[in-house]
Design a protein around this motif. Structure first.
Motif, PDB file in Angstrom:
ATOM      1  N   ARG A 134       0.843  -1.197   0.000  1.00  7.54           N
ATOM      2  CA  ARG A 134       0.000   0.000   0.000  1.00  7.54           C
ATOM      3  C   ARG A 134       0.881   1.252   0.000  1.00  7.54           C
ATOM      4  O   ARG A 134       1.659   1.470   0.917  1.00  7.54           O
ATOM      5  CB  ARG A 134      -0.880  -0.012   1.248  1.00  7.54           C
ATOM      6  CG  ARG A 134      -1.658   1.270   1.498  1.00  7.54           C
ATOM      7  CD  ARG A 134      -2.774   1.436   0.522  1.00  7.54           C
ATOM      8  NE  ARG A 134      -3.639   2.564   0.881  1.00  7.54           N
ATOM      9  CZ  ARG A 134      -4.547   3.054   0.045  1.00  7.54           C
ATOM     10  NH1 ARG A 134      -4.686   2.537  -1.159  1.00  7.54           N
ATOM     11  NH2 ARG A 134      -5.307   4.060   0.416  1.00  7.54           N
ATOM     12  N   GLN A 136      -5.436  -0.759  12.474  1.00  9.21           N
ATOM     13  CA  GLN A 136      -4.944   0.616  12.349  1.00  9.21           C
ATOM     14  C   GLN A 136      -3.993   0.721  11.148  1.00  9.21           C
ATOM     15  O   GLN A 136      -4.009   1.701  10.417  1.00  9.21           O
ATOM     16  CB  GLN A 136      -4.259   1.048  13.642  1.00  9.21           C
ATOM     17  CG  GLN A 136      -3.953   2.532  13.715  1.00  9.21           C
ATOM     18  CD  GLN A 136      -5.207   3.405  13.650  1.00  9.21           C
ATOM     19  OE1 GLN A 136      -6.295   3.006  14.071  1.00  9.21           O
ATOM     20  NE2 GLN A 136      -5.068   4.598  13.094  1.00  9.21           N
ATOM     21  N   SER A 173     -12.199  10.026  -0.369  1.00  7.70           N
ATOM     22  CA  SER A 173     -11.253   8.917  -0.546  1.00  7.70           C
ATOM     23  C   SER A 173     -11.432   8.205  -1.888  1.00  7.70           C
ATOM     24  O   SER A 173     -12.535   8.126  -2.426  1.00  7.70           O
ATOM     25  CB  SER A 173     -11.450   7.891   0.571  1.00  7.70           C
ATOM     26  OG  SER A 173     -11.370   8.520   1.816  1.00  7.70           O
ATOM     27  N   SER A 220      -5.035   8.421   3.095  1.00  2.00           N
ATOM     28  CA  SER A 220      -4.390   9.481   3.869  1.00  2.00           C
ATOM     29  C   SER A 220      -3.826  10.553   2.940  1.00  2.00           C
ATOM     30  O   SER A 220      -3.859  11.740   3.250  1.00  2.00           O
ATOM     31  CB  SER A 220      -3.244   8.894   4.696  1.00  2.00           C
ATOM     32  OG  SER A 220      -3.761   7.952   5.612  1.00  2.00           O
ATOM     33  N   THR A 229      -6.708   9.328   9.809  1.00  6.58           N
ATOM     34  CA  THR A 229      -6.212   8.384  10.829  1.00  6.58           C
ATOM     35  C   THR A 229      -5.488   9.105  11.965  1.00  6.58           C
ATOM     36  O   THR A 229      -5.028  10.232  11.806  1.00  6.58           O
ATOM     37  CB  THR A 229      -5.223   7.379  10.211  1.00  6.58           C
ATOM     38  OG1 THR A 229      -4.047   8.086   9.811  1.00  6.58           O
ATOM     39  CG2 THR A 229      -5.814   6.665   9.005  1.00  6.58           C
TER      40      THR A 229
HETATM   41  C1  LIG Z   1     -16.074   3.605   8.711  1.00  8.63           C
HETATM   42  C2  LIG Z   1     -15.421   4.489   7.707  1.00  8.63           C
HETATM   43  C3  LIG Z   1     -16.172   5.424   7.018  1.00  8.63           C
HETATM   44  C4  LIG Z   1     -15.575   6.244   6.060  1.00  8.63           C
HETATM   45  N1  LIG Z   1     -16.370   7.119   5.366  1.00  8.63           N
HETATM   46  C5  LIG Z   1     -15.814   7.866   4.381  1.00  8.63           C
HETATM   47  C6  LIG Z   1     -16.626   8.731   3.571  1.00  8.63           C
HETATM   48  O1  LIG Z   1     -17.825   8.824   3.767  1.00  8.63           O
HETATM   49  N2  LIG Z   1     -16.044   9.431   2.577  1.00  8.63           N
HETATM   50  C7  LIG Z   1     -14.699   9.358   2.335  1.00  8.63           C
HETATM   51  O2  LIG Z   1     -14.229  10.043   1.440  1.00  8.63           O
HETATM   52  N3  LIG Z   1     -13.903   8.544   3.066  1.00  8.63           N
HETATM   53  C8  LIG Z   1     -14.427   7.796   4.079  1.00  8.63           C
HETATM   54  N4  LIG Z   1     -13.638   6.954   4.820  1.00  8.63           N
HETATM   55  C9  LIG Z   1     -12.224   6.803   4.456  1.00  8.63           C
HETATM   56  C10 LIG Z   1     -11.261   7.438   5.441  1.00  8.63           C
HETATM   57  O3  LIG Z   1     -11.226   8.807   5.290  1.00  8.63           O
HETATM   58  C11 LIG Z   1      -9.895   6.766   5.196  1.00  8.63           C
HETATM   59  O4  LIG Z   1     -10.003   5.461   5.709  1.00  8.63           O
HETATM   60  C12 LIG Z   1      -8.751   7.449   5.854  1.00  8.63           C
HETATM   61  O5  LIG Z   1      -8.519   8.686   5.281  1.00  8.63           O
HETATM   62  C13 LIG Z   1      -7.462   6.616   5.761  1.00  8.63           C
HETATM   63  O6  LIG Z   1      -7.199   6.193   4.458  1.00  8.63           O
HETATM   64  P1  LIG Z   1      -6.950   4.661   4.125  1.00  8.63           P
HETATM   65  O7  LIG Z   1      -8.000   3.888   4.773  1.00  8.63           O
HETATM   66  O8  LIG Z   1      -6.758   4.550   2.681  1.00  8.63           O
HETATM   67  O9  LIG Z   1      -5.611   4.306   4.880  1.00  8.63           O
HETATM   68  P2  LIG Z   1      -4.119   4.530   4.340  1.00  8.63           P
HETATM   69  O10 LIG Z   1      -3.953   5.946   3.976  1.00  8.63           O
HETATM   70  O11 LIG Z   1      -3.798   3.497   3.358  1.00  8.63           O
HETATM   71  O12 LIG Z   1      -3.292   4.276   5.662  1.00  8.63           O
HETATM   72  C14 LIG Z   1      -2.784   3.002   6.065  1.00  8.63           C
HETATM   73  C15 LIG Z   1      -1.932   3.232   7.292  1.00  8.63           C
HETATM   74  O13 LIG Z   1      -0.854   4.091   6.951  1.00  8.63           O
HETATM   75  C16 LIG Z   1      -0.810   5.192   7.830  1.00  8.63           C
HETATM   76  N5  LIG Z   1      -0.268   6.355   7.140  1.00  8.63           N
HETATM   77  C17 LIG Z   1      -0.576   6.814   5.900  1.00  8.63           C
HETATM   78  N6  LIG Z   1       0.126   7.913   5.638  1.00  8.63           N
HETATM   79  C18 LIG Z   1       0.889   8.175   6.732  1.00  8.63           C
HETATM   80  C19 LIG Z   1       1.828   9.208   7.056  1.00  8.63           C
HETATM   81  N7  LIG Z   1       2.113  10.182   6.225  1.00  8.63           N
HETATM   82  N8  LIG Z   1       2.421   9.156   8.278  1.00  8.63           N
HETATM   83  C20 LIG Z   1       2.141   8.158   9.147  1.00  8.63           C
HETATM   84  N9  LIG Z   1       1.253   7.163   8.881  1.00  8.63           N
HETATM   85  C21 LIG Z   1       0.639   7.181   7.685  1.00  8.63           C
HETATM   86  C22 LIG Z   1      -2.237   5.400   8.254  1.00  8.63           C
HETATM   87  O14 LIG Z   1      -2.324   6.126   9.470  1.00  8.63           O
HETATM   88  C23 LIG Z   1      -2.690   3.962   8.415  1.00  8.63           C
HETATM   89  O15 LIG Z   1      -2.251   3.476   9.643  1.00  8.63           O
HETATM   90  C24 LIG Z   1     -14.194   6.130   5.794  1.00  8.63           C
HETATM   91  C25 LIG Z   1     -13.438   5.206   6.492  1.00  8.63           C
HETATM   92  C26 LIG Z   1     -14.020   4.379   7.449  1.00  8.63           C
HETATM   93  C27 LIG Z   1     -13.167   3.377   8.154  1.00  8.63           C
END
Ligand SMILES: Cc1cc2nc3c(=O)[nH]c(=O)nc-3n(C[C@H](O)[C@H](O)[C@H](O)COP(=O)(O)OP(=O)(O)OC[C@H]3O[C@@H](n4cnc5c(N)ncnc54)[C@H](O)[C@@H]3O)c2cc1C
Lengths: 363, 379
Positions: free
Chosen positions: A235, A304, B129, B135, B362
């Motif tokens: 990822r 997480q 997203s 993120s 996150t």
């Molecule tokens: C229940 C739920 C509802 C949601 N609803 C919506 C919605 O309605 N609309 C919408 O647009 N999105 C929605 N989301 C998405 C949410 O905004 C994303 O899950 C979030 O932004 C994290 O992105 P990701 O899941 O792709 O994780 P990733 O970005 O892939 O992260 C994976 C891991 O890497 C870490 N990480 C990434 N970058 C860094 C960094 N620079 N420094 C340190 N650690 C880092 C993260 O903290 C995490 O631990 C929802 C998510 C959930 C779980």
């Protein structure tokens, strides 16, 4: 049996499950409540009956080997009553001199300690025996060929083995959708009853059950670690694998530490396994305390690190974390086992504390 | 830091009493409170709430809102969340879309959308997203191409909560392939029923349907649905995330669970259980005061971005801790089909809790933003 045999057993069952227990197999079993082909495969290899003596219908082998199988069952989230069939119900039946039947067999605690009354009683009738009461959260009772339970009788504790078709089965599940049924017995005729021999009682069943869950948790944690390491290396965000971010790396390290800890605890307890009292109690109580606590930490760190993807039904992580969240409570969570362990250690006195800890695996 | 002990005025307390009375009358005694994912989507309930003026309270009266203060809205929202009321239908529209429209929308957009939002009749989702942009939100690839009278949008949004139930979503997309990835982004208001748009469920861990994948295939969006300025999407969306941050929804997700534990087991609590409930309540009492202080400071025109981030972090971790601690001291197998409300809620909470520290950004990313703010290295 030597350590080498344990590894061979683990490899054999691991290979079988890797091929046959896919994410789809697990998902399908969650819908239907049973995975008949997978069971047939494991049964053919004799794996569910490891640690049950051959003369009682088992395949022999040690508790450590049985736990090595359970680690693989946990690793692949295999939705089958493997622990129940051999290590738990198989052990109770065989110890009491009852034959272990073919097919999946199940059991569940009917009391949380030897001092408590059982939720099932059995009484002599003109024609034999009849049982009443209920057993809660019995794994796959609906699919078992036999349900084996500890029951109170006027003559003392009995091991009873009954055909679930004679009982009323109320379906239930755990968080992973694995059947955890309630078995209602309303004056049901029981054809196999034997006095519980020394060493077979509620405490001993709880202890073995706790060991089985520690082994399952160890296996699932190992797979969660692998999945999470792979995912966070693939990822990419901000132009690099998320595993390269220090905060994510910290989750991976915690996952690895907890996984190795629970594996060690479960394996030492399994290697020392067999007797219901003495040092083995300390081992299993410690192993289940560590395993139940690790289960939550492992699931939290993995979720997480895998973000929203990990929270979906489609992604395989959830099959494992939902099991971790279930198994940590089964046969007592860390609250029960740490309390019992602490009580036993306090009873033994301060001078016995260090010697109780500074013991190695007997193998 | 703006944190100061905050008193509520008699008028604010009267408002609370009114909301409590309303909830007591509306919610049946065996009501199952919503946890974490916002409660049930219940249009009827949203409309009733709106009839009392409790949806879009902070929207100015000229746009059909209540013209209320952030603290008045805080009081109403915390009562609704503590009860686990079914507020999902209007929730995002009122919490997030309305303030964004007020800050960046055209007069025409405000006049059309805000009264409908305040009436509890116009519901929004968030289209941020994407499969490759979590993120790293600025890497979104959904692209809008200029055509006569509007834009043609292509791409995929993911995790779009309640897209299968709502009317519109605000979509962050690329309107020019700018070298600087933060420019060239814009926000569009997209009709969730527009031709070419496909909403498909993504099933949640526990099998529930909360979020979706939304695929755009040449979806036409008229010019008057561009939210704010073309190319200003990044600036708008980052200020929007600040609103999302520190409200009562960041620490009250599992209050229903805590309450059910006391309701169903309180009389036979052992000391460990008493201590767990005591601790959970003490922390909640404190975090609520922190959040309330943020709301009060907004009234005075402050922009407490760092404080809001700290409250979200403390709050979401607190929510997860409550679930862990309660299941620990409950000391029983979790039965999703159990006879007691507590068991059923616990089954849901255990599987929902990991999302508390993911959604809306996150923990890890939130902390790096907060740390930059704390050390003064503001962007
Ligand atoms: C229940 C739920 C509802 C949601 N609803 C919506 C919605 O309605 N609309 C919408 O647009 N999105 C929605 N989301 C998405 C949410 O905004 C994303 O899950 C979030 O932004 C994290 O992105 P990701 O899941 O792709 O994780 P990733 O970005 O892939 O992260 C994976 C891991 O890497 C870490 N990480 C990434 N970058 C860094 C960094 N620079 N420094 C340190 N650690 C880092 C993260 O903290 C995490 O631990 C929802 C998510 C959930 C779980």
């Amino acid at each position: 049996m030597s350590r080498g045999d344990t590894e061979l057993v683990a490899e054999a069952v691991g290979e079988l499950l890797r091929g046959r227990c896919t994410q789809e197999t697990v998902a399908a079993a969650e819908r239907t409540g049973w995975a008949p082909e997978l069971w047939a495969g494991l049964a053919e290899g004799g794996f569910p009956w490891i640690s049950v003596p051959e003369e009682r219908g088992g395949v022999g082998g040690t508790v450590a080997e049985a736990c090595a199988v359970l680690e693989q069952v946990g690793r692949y989230a295999a939705p089958l009553p493997v622990a129940e069939t051999g290590l738990l119900a198989g052990w109770m039946s065989a110890s009491a001199g009852l034959d272990v039947p073919a097919g999946p067999v199940t059991t569940a605690p009917t009391a949380r300690s030897v001092d408590a009354p059982a939720t099932v009683t059995v009484q002599r009738t003109s024609s034999g025996w009849a049982a009443s009461g209920r057993a809660a959260r019995v794994p796959w009772a609906r699919e078992a060929s036999r349900v084996v339970l500890l029951a109170d009788s006027p003559d003392g504790l009995q091991v009873i083995s009954l055909d679930p078709a004679t009982a009323h089965i109320e379906p239930g599940v755990n968080l992973a959708g694995e059947p955890r049924d309630t078995v209602h017995l309303d004056d049901v005729a029981v054809d196999a009853v034997a006095e519980a021999p020394a060493g077979v009682d509620h405490d001993a069943l709880l202890l073995r059950g706790a060991l089985s869950r520690a082994a399952l948790i160890a296996g699932a944690a190992g797979r969660v670690l692998d999945i999470t390491v792979t995912y966070t290396n693939e990822r990419r965000q901000f132009g690099r694998p998320v595993a390269r971010f220090q905060a994510v790396a910290a989750h991976l390290v915690k996952l690895a530490e907890q996984t190795e800890a629970v594996r060690m605890a479960a394996r030492v307890a399994a290697a020392n396994g067999g007797t219901a009292s003495g040092p083995w109690f300390l081992d299993v109580a410690a192993a289940k305390t560590v395993a139940s606590e690790a289960a939550g930490l492992v699931a939290a760190a993995a979720h997480q690190a895998t973000g929203a993807m990990g929270m979906t039904r489609e992604y395989e992580l959830g099959q494992l974390t939902r099991r971790l969240w279930s198994w940590r409570e089964e046969y007592g969570g860390e609250l029960l086992w740490s309390t019992r362990l602490g009580a036993a250690l306090a009873d033994a006195g301060a001078d016995a504390l260090w010697p109780a800890i500074a013991r190695g695996a007997v193998a | 830091m703006i944190f100061a002990p905050t008193e509520l005025t008699p008028a604010e307390e009267r408002l609370r009493r009114d909301v409590r009375e309303f909830l007591a009358a509306e919610l049946p005694p065996d009501f199952r409170p919503g946890l974490g994912l916002g409660g049930r989507h219940d249009p009827e309930f949203s409309r009733k709430l709106a009839a009392h003026g409790w949806v879009g309270m902070a929207i100015p009266t000229e746009y059909g809102g209540g013209g209320a203060t952030p603290v008045e809205r805080f009081v109403v929202v915390e009562e609704l969340l503590a009860a686990g009321a079914p507020i999902l239908a209007h929730w995002v529209a009122e919490r997030q879309t309305a303030p964004t429209l007020l800050a960046f929308g055209t007069q025409e957009q405000r006049e059309w959308f805000l009264p409908r939002i305040a009436a509890g009749e116009c519901w929004f989702s968030l289209g941020m997203s994407e499969p490759d942009a979590g993120s790293d939100l600025a890497s979104v690839r959904t692209a809008a191409t200029k055509v006569d009278g509007g834009w043609l949008v292509n791409g995929t949004k993911i995790w779009t909560s309640a897209a299968h139930l709502n009317h519109f979503f605000v979509v962050l997309c690329r309107t020019s392939p700018a070298e600087d990835r933060h420019h060239g982004l814009s926000q569009l208001i997209v009709d969730l029923h527009a031709p070419g748009l496909k909403v498909s469920p993504i099933h949640y861990l526990d099998g529930g349907h909360h979020f979706n994948e939304v695929v755009f295939d040449d979806v036409f969006v008229p010019d008057d649905r561009v939210l704010g300025e073309v190319g200003a999407g990044w600036h708008q969306v980052t200020s929007e995330l600040a609103y999302e941050r520190s409200g009562p929804d960041r620490y009250l997700s599992v209050f229903g669970l805590l309450k059910a534990f006391v309701t169903e087991f309180g009389e036979s609590f052992d000391d460990a259980q008493r201590a767990a409930v005591g601790r959970a309540s003490a922390k909640l009492w404190t975090i609520r005061q922190l959040s309330l202080a943020v709301a009060r400071s907004l009234e005075r025109g402050a922009a407490p971005a760092v404080e809001a981030a700290l409250v979200k972090d403390i709050g979401t971790l607190y929510e997860q801790e409550v679930v862990e601690v309660l299941r620990h001291v409950a000391g029983q197998e979790i039965d999703p089909g159990g006879a007691r409300m507590f068991e059923r809620l616990l089954a849901e909470a255990v599987q929902t809790a990991p999302a508390f520290t993911l959604r809306g950004g996150t923990t890890e990313v939130l902390r790096s933003i907060a740390a930059k703010g704390l050390t003064g290295a503001r962007r």
